[in-house]
Design a protein around this motif. Structure first.
Motif, short mmCIF file in Angstrom:
data_model
loop_
_atom_site.label_atom_id
_atom_site.label_comp_id
_atom_site.label_asym_id
_atom_site.label_seq_id
_atom_site.Cartn_x
_atom_site.Cartn_y
_atom_site.Cartn_z
N VAL A 1 0.85 -1.18 0.00
CA VAL A 1 0.00 0.00 0.00
C VAL A 1 0.89 1.24 0.00
CG1 VAL A 1 -1.71 1.33 1.29
CG2 VAL A 1 -1.87 -1.17 1.19
N GLN A 2 0.52 2.20 -0.80
CA GLN A 2 1.27 3.45 -0.85
C GLN A 2 0.31 4.63 -0.94
OE1 GLN A 2 4.14 3.74 -4.04
NE2 GLN A 2 5.20 5.43 -3.06
N LEU A 3 0.56 5.60 -0.08
CA LEU A 3 -0.14 6.88 -0.14
C LEU A 3 0.91 7.95 -0.39
CD1 LEU A 3 -2.51 6.56 2.97
CD2 LEU A 3 -2.99 5.95 0.60
N ALA A 4 0.69 8.74 -1.42
CA ALA A 4 1.69 9.74 -1.81
C ALA A 4 1.04 11.11 -1.88
CB ALA A 4 2.30 9.37 -3.16
N GLU A 5 1.46 11.99 -0.96
CA GLU A 5 0.94 13.35 -0.94
C GLU A 5 1.73 14.25 -1.89
OE1 GLU A 5 0.78 11.84 3.41
OE2 GLU A 5 2.19 11.82 1.73
N SER A 6 1.07 15.26 -2.38
CA SER A 6 1.73 16.26 -3.22
C SER A 6 0.98 17.57 -3.09
CB SER A 6 1.78 15.81 -4.68
OG SER A 6 0.46 15.64 -5.19
N GLY A 7 1.60 18.64 -3.58
CA GLY A 7 0.93 19.93 -3.61
C GLY A 7 1.35 20.90 -2.53
N GLY A 8 2.19 20.46 -1.60
CA GLY A 8 2.63 21.37 -0.57
C GLY A 8 3.57 22.44 -1.11
N GLY A 9 3.86 23.43 -0.28
CA GLY A 9 4.75 24.49 -0.70
C GLY A 9 4.64 25.69 0.20
N LEU A 10 5.18 26.78 -0.29
CA LEU A 10 5.16 28.05 0.45
C LEU A 10 4.05 28.93 -0.11
CD1 LEU A 10 6.51 30.04 2.45
CD2 LEU A 10 8.00 30.74 0.55
N VAL A 11 3.22 29.46 0.77
CA VAL A 11 2.10 30.30 0.35
C VAL A 11 1.96 31.45 1.34
CG1 VAL A 11 0.42 28.84 1.57
CG2 VAL A 11 -0.34 30.29 -0.32
N GLN A 12 1.53 32.57 0.86
CA GLN A 12 1.31 33.72 1.74
C GLN A 12 -0.01 33.58 2.49
OE1 GLN A 12 1.63 37.32 -0.65
NE2 GLN A 12 3.79 37.52 -0.12
N ALA A 13 -0.06 34.16 3.64
CA ALA A 13 -1.30 34.16 4.42
C ALA A 13 -2.43 34.75 3.59
CB ALA A 13 -1.11 34.95 5.70
N GLY A 14 -3.58 34.09 3.66
CA GLY A 14 -4.72 34.50 2.87
C GLY A 14 -4.82 33.81 1.53
N GLY A 15 -3.78 33.12 1.16
CA GLY A 15 -3.74 32.44 -0.13
C GLY A 15 -4.36 31.06 -0.07
N SER A 16 -4.17 30.31 -1.16
CA SER A 16 -4.76 28.99 -1.28
C SER A 16 -3.72 27.98 -1.73
CB SER A 16 -5.92 29.00 -2.30
OG SER A 16 -6.95 29.84 -1.87
N LEU A 17 -4.01 26.73 -1.39
CA LEU A 17 -3.15 25.62 -1.77
C LEU A 17 -4.03 24.39 -1.88
CD1 LEU A 17 -0.04 25.71 -2.17
CD2 LEU A 17 0.19 24.74 0.11
N ARG A 18 -3.70 23.51 -2.80
CA ARG A 18 -4.46 22.27 -2.94
C ARG A 18 -3.53 21.09 -2.78
NH1 ARG A 18 -9.49 20.99 -4.78
NH2 ARG A 18 -9.82 18.89 -5.60
N LEU A 19 -3.79 20.28 -1.78
CA LEU A 19 -3.02 19.06 -1.55
C LEU A 19 -3.74 17.88 -2.18
CD1 LEU A 19 -2.05 19.48 2.22
CD2 LEU A 19 -0.95 20.44 0.19
N SER A 20 -2.97 16.95 -2.69
CA SER A 20 -3.52 15.73 -3.24
C SER A 20 -2.82 14.52 -2.63
CB SER A 20 -3.35 15.69 -4.76
OG SER A 20 -4.09 16.71 -5.38
#
Length: 125
Positions: A1-20
């Motif tokens: 079994v493998q779970l692989a996250e992606s989508g992290g990073g640096l973002v400014q407060a108030g911004g948006s990010l999408r993790l998968s």
């Protein structure tokens, strides 16, 4: 079994990010999926969870109204849309899989069956 996250990073407060989180090696539709996070020096904490057919969703109070969890069983994918992020959202974010029948304990990380390696989210002020 493998779970692989992606989508992290640096973002400014108030911004948006999408993790998968992409899952393999398990019958994805048979599992509750959850997101947890761990900030430096703190314990891992529950963020959100979603039942197998998306009929029930739960959020931590700290993210309710800002984060949205969703899943695509056809693609073996669970996502976390993060809006209006705050510096206190900075953490390593993990996805996790929980076998059916234990939804009542979804906020307890120790009962989850499988974990990803995590993806770092850093929110600058």
């Amino acid at each position: 079994v493998q779970l692989a996250e992606s989508g992290g990073g640096l973002v400014q407060a108030g911004g948006s990010l999408r993790l998968s989180c992409s899952a393999s090696g398990l019958t994805f539709s048979a599992y509750v999926m959850g997101w947890f996070r761990q900030a430096p020096g703190k314990e891992r904490e529950f963020v959100a969870a979603i039942t197998r057919s998306e009929e029930i969703i739960d959020y931590a109070d700290s993210v309710k109204g800002r984060f949205t969890i969703s899943r695509d069983n056809a693609k073996n994918l669970v996502s976390l849309q993060m809006n209006s992020v705050k510096p206190e959202d900075t953490a390593l974010y993990y996805c996790a899989a929980l076998a059916a029948g234990r939804w009542s304990r979804r906020r307890w990380d120790q009962i989850y069956d499988y974990w990803g390696q995590g993806t770092q989210v850093t929110v600058s002020s």
